[in-house]
Scaffold this active site. Structure first.
Site, PDB file in Angstrom:
ATOM      1  N   THR A   7      63.114  48.565  49.799  1.00 46.38           N
ATOM      2  CA  THR A   7      64.292  47.687  49.743  1.00 46.38           C
ATOM      3  C   THR A   7      64.104  46.654  48.642  1.00 46.38           C
ATOM      4  O   THR A   7      63.043  46.038  48.532  1.00 46.38           O
ATOM      5  CB  THR A   7      64.495  47.001  51.108  1.00 46.38           C
ATOM      6  OG1 THR A   7      64.628  48.019  52.094  1.00 46.38           O
ATOM      7  CG2 THR A   7      65.738  46.118  51.113  1.00 46.38           C
ATOM      8  N   ASN A  50      48.546  37.755  25.065  1.00 48.31           N
ATOM      9  CA  ASN A  50      48.688  36.639  25.992  1.00 48.31           C
ATOM     10  C   ASN A  50      47.719  35.503  25.720  1.00 48.31           C
ATOM     11  O   ASN A  50      47.930  34.393  26.181  1.00 48.31           O
ATOM     12  CB  ASN A  50      48.541  37.114  27.440  1.00 48.31           C
ATOM     13  CG  ASN A  50      47.371  38.030  27.633  1.00 48.31           C
ATOM     14  OD1 ASN A  50      47.308  39.112  27.037  1.00 48.31           O
ATOM     15  ND2 ASN A  50      46.426  37.622  28.440  1.00 48.31           N
ATOM     16  N   HIS A  97      58.720  35.697  35.571  1.00 47.58           N
ATOM     17  CA  HIS A  97      58.195  34.317  35.673  1.00 47.58           C
ATOM     18  C   HIS A  97      57.720  33.736  34.345  1.00 47.58           C
ATOM     19  O   HIS A  97      57.349  32.567  34.277  1.00 47.58           O
ATOM     20  CB  HIS A  97      57.108  34.219  36.755  1.00 47.58           C
ATOM     21  CG  HIS A  97      55.801  34.863  36.441  1.00 47.58           C
ATOM     22  ND1 HIS A  97      54.673  34.138  36.172  1.00 47.58           N
ATOM     23  CD2 HIS A  97      55.435  36.163  36.360  1.00 47.58           C
ATOM     24  CE1 HIS A  97      53.645  34.973  35.975  1.00 47.58           C
ATOM     25  NE2 HIS A  97      54.090  36.207  36.075  1.00 47.58           N
ATOM     26  N   CYS A 108      43.724  35.690  34.689  1.00 50.96           N
ATOM     27  CA  CYS A 108      42.870  36.704  35.308  1.00 50.96           C
ATOM     28  C   CYS A 108      41.423  36.527  34.863  1.00 50.96           C
ATOM     29  O   CYS A 108      40.509  36.679  35.643  1.00 50.96           O
ATOM     30  CB  CYS A 108      43.336  38.095  34.941  1.00 50.96           C
ATOM     31  SG  CYS A 108      45.070  38.291  35.255  1.00 50.96           S
ATOM     32  N   GLY A 110      55.171  42.300  35.611  1.00 45.17           N
ATOM     33  CA  GLY A 110      54.559  42.940  34.453  1.00 45.17           C
ATOM     34  C   GLY A 110      53.467  43.929  34.839  1.00 45.17           C
ATOM     35  O   GLY A 110      53.348  45.011  34.251  1.00 45.17           O
TER      36      GLY A 110
HETATM   37  C1  PLP Z   1      50.567  40.398  28.420  1.00 50.43           C
HETATM   38  C2  PLP Z   1      50.714  40.392  29.909  1.00 50.43           C
HETATM   39  N1  PLP Z   1      50.918  41.546  30.563  1.00 50.43           N
HETATM   40  C3  PLP Z   1      51.070  41.594  31.885  1.00 50.43           C
HETATM   41  C4  PLP Z   1      51.009  40.463  32.653  1.00 50.43           C
HETATM   42  C5  PLP Z   1      51.172  40.556  34.153  1.00 50.43           C
HETATM   43  O1  PLP Z   1      52.472  40.176  34.507  1.00 50.43           O
HETATM   44  P1  PLP Z   1      52.791  39.753  36.039  1.00 50.43           P
HETATM   45  O2  PLP Z   1      52.162  38.429  36.250  1.00 50.43           O
HETATM   46  O3  PLP Z   1      54.293  39.690  36.090  1.00 50.43           O
HETATM   47  O4  PLP Z   1      52.252  40.833  36.893  1.00 50.43           O
HETATM   48  C6  PLP Z   1      50.780  39.228  32.031  1.00 50.43           C
HETATM   49  C7  PLP Z   1      50.673  37.981  32.832  1.00 50.43           C
HETATM   50  O5  PLP Z   1      50.096  37.011  32.427  1.00 50.43           O
HETATM   51  C8  PLP Z   1      50.646  39.193  30.624  1.00 50.43           C
HETATM   52  O6  PLP Z   1      50.439  38.044  29.971  1.00 50.43           O
END
Ligand code: PLP
Length: 385
Positions: free
Chosen positions: A233, A147, A197, A321, A69
């Site tokens: 790759t 999120n 994931h 995060c 993401g």
């Molecule tokens: C809304 C949102 N965007 C982006 C991401 C980042 O995705 P990734 O962990 O695949 O880099 C997250 C991960 O928690 C997310 O919740």
């Protein structure tokens, strides 16, 4: 352990693991090689690309494979801004850091970013969006579902505004995928980020949907893989796993949504009736079905997570995060929550492997630990605990 942090990551489905296994030690060819090993790996990638596209009703050639993401969001933002003459981007104040950080970086190098406010439920206002558009706007990027609190934005209405003004519309659908049916054509989306994931696939792989005709500048240059948009790759085994995760998410979507709703409605009902001075955050209806987010007044969310962990329950205060950077949730702040309400929050996100018994056990434990924490809370007298 009871795992209730499915917004952070999910267990990899056994069928996904089975699908991936041959690509480690048997089918290890480089997909760019001409020989049979290479062709086998390349075919596996194309099958996966088709499965990923099918989940959102996109064509295979509209799927760019990425490392997840974060990379998909960065590619959408930098890729469009480097292409366009415009130097203004509109986003929301509750985006994931994988949107906010690239935006902040662009601000430092001369771009102007408008951060739309949200209401108490986490929704952006369409009139606000309309009023921020200028001749210079090159991108609107607004997340599909949040999120932390799970609020779903009015995606079709946003895309209508973007189309009318001929502006590219990107949405971060990392939390929405698999929890809401997404048809990129019906919704008028130009760019959409997803991650493996979050839907029982492996970590470190994802995709950016790029509508036919939308031009992006590549961020990673080299051997020209992914039509020159992302050299390097390919991560064959993970891409194959992601493809299978998408296939399963599509086949089981209705059943999964019913399962999530069943668990979260039970959890919400029991928490609200059995634990006083508790509120459910986010929107009551416009939310992804696997998300619940509560504030327990007078309780510190991190203490709560630790107590739950001691009782073999894994939950979260919000985004992983934010935990790392130790900053208060910008999402709840933007929704107008006080510091005390922010620190007292807990996110419980269910997944396909959770059961009703686990929810019951979790509420029983929550009742006990909230009571214990309130008994020693500095707000004990204020709230009469
Ligand atoms: C809304 C949102 N965007 C982006 C991401 C980042 O995705 P990734 O962990 O695949 O880099 C997250 C991960 O928690 C997310 O919740």
């Amino acid at each position: 352990m009871i795992y209730l942090d499915n917004a952070a990551s999910t267990p990899v489905h056994q069928k996904v693991i089975d699908e991936m296994m041959p690509y480690f030690a048997q089918q290890y060819g480089n997909p760019s090689s001409i020989h049979k090993f290479g062709r086998t790996a390349n075919t596996a990638i194309q099958t996966a690309r088709k499965r990923i596209g099918d989940l959102i009703n996109a064509e295979s050639k509209e799927i760019l494979l990425t490392s997840g993401g974060t990379e998909s969001n960065n590619t959408a933002i930098y890729g469009t801004s480097l292409q366009s003459k415009g130097k203004h981007i509109i986003t929301s104040s509750i985006e994931h850091d994988a949107i906010l950080e690239p935006c902040k970086h662009l601000e430092k190098i001369g771009y102007r970013i408008s951060y739309l406010p949200v209401d108490r439920h986490g929704l952006v206002n369409l009139e606000d969006l309309q009023s921020k558009i200028t001749q210079d706007t090159c991108l609107i990027t607004i997340m599909f579902a949040n999120n932390e609190v799970g609020t779903i934005q009015p995606i079709k209405e946003i895309s209508d505004i973007a189309r009318k003004n001929k502006i590219i519309f990107h949405t971060d659908a990392v939390q929405a995928i698999g929890k809401v049916p997404i048809n990129v054509n019906e919704l008028g989306i130009d760019l959409l980020s997803i991650s493996s994931h979050k839907i029982n696939g492996p970590k470190g792989v994802g995709a950016l949907y790029i509508r036919k005709g939308v031009m992006l500048s590549p961020l990673i240059l080299g051997g020209g893989q992914e039509n020159g948009l992302r050299s390097g790759t390919e991560n064959v085994a993970s891409i194959v796993g992601f493809g299978m995760a998408c296939k399963l998410a599509k086949e089981n979507m209705n059943q999964n949504i019913d399962h999530f709703k069943n668990l979260t409605s039970k959890l919400i009902a029991r928490v609200q009736s059995e634990i006083p001075k508790t509120s459910l955050n986010g929107h009551t209806e416009k939310r992804i079905p696997n998300n619940t987010h509560f504030t327990f007044l007078g309780v510190n969310g991190e203490d709560l997570i630790i107590k739950l962990d001691e009782n073999k329950i894994a939950a979260s205060t919000g985004s992983a995060c934010s935990v790392r950077t130790q900053k208060a949730s910008h999402v709840l702040g933007a929704m107008g929550f006080s510091h005390e309400q922010i620190t007292g929050s807990l996110r419980i996100t269910v997944g396909i492997t959770n059961t009703e018994e686990e929810i019951d056990q979790t509420v029983d434990t929550l009742k006990k630990v909230v009571q214990e924490l309130r008994a020693v809370s500095p707000y004990k007298n204020k709230y009469n605990f």
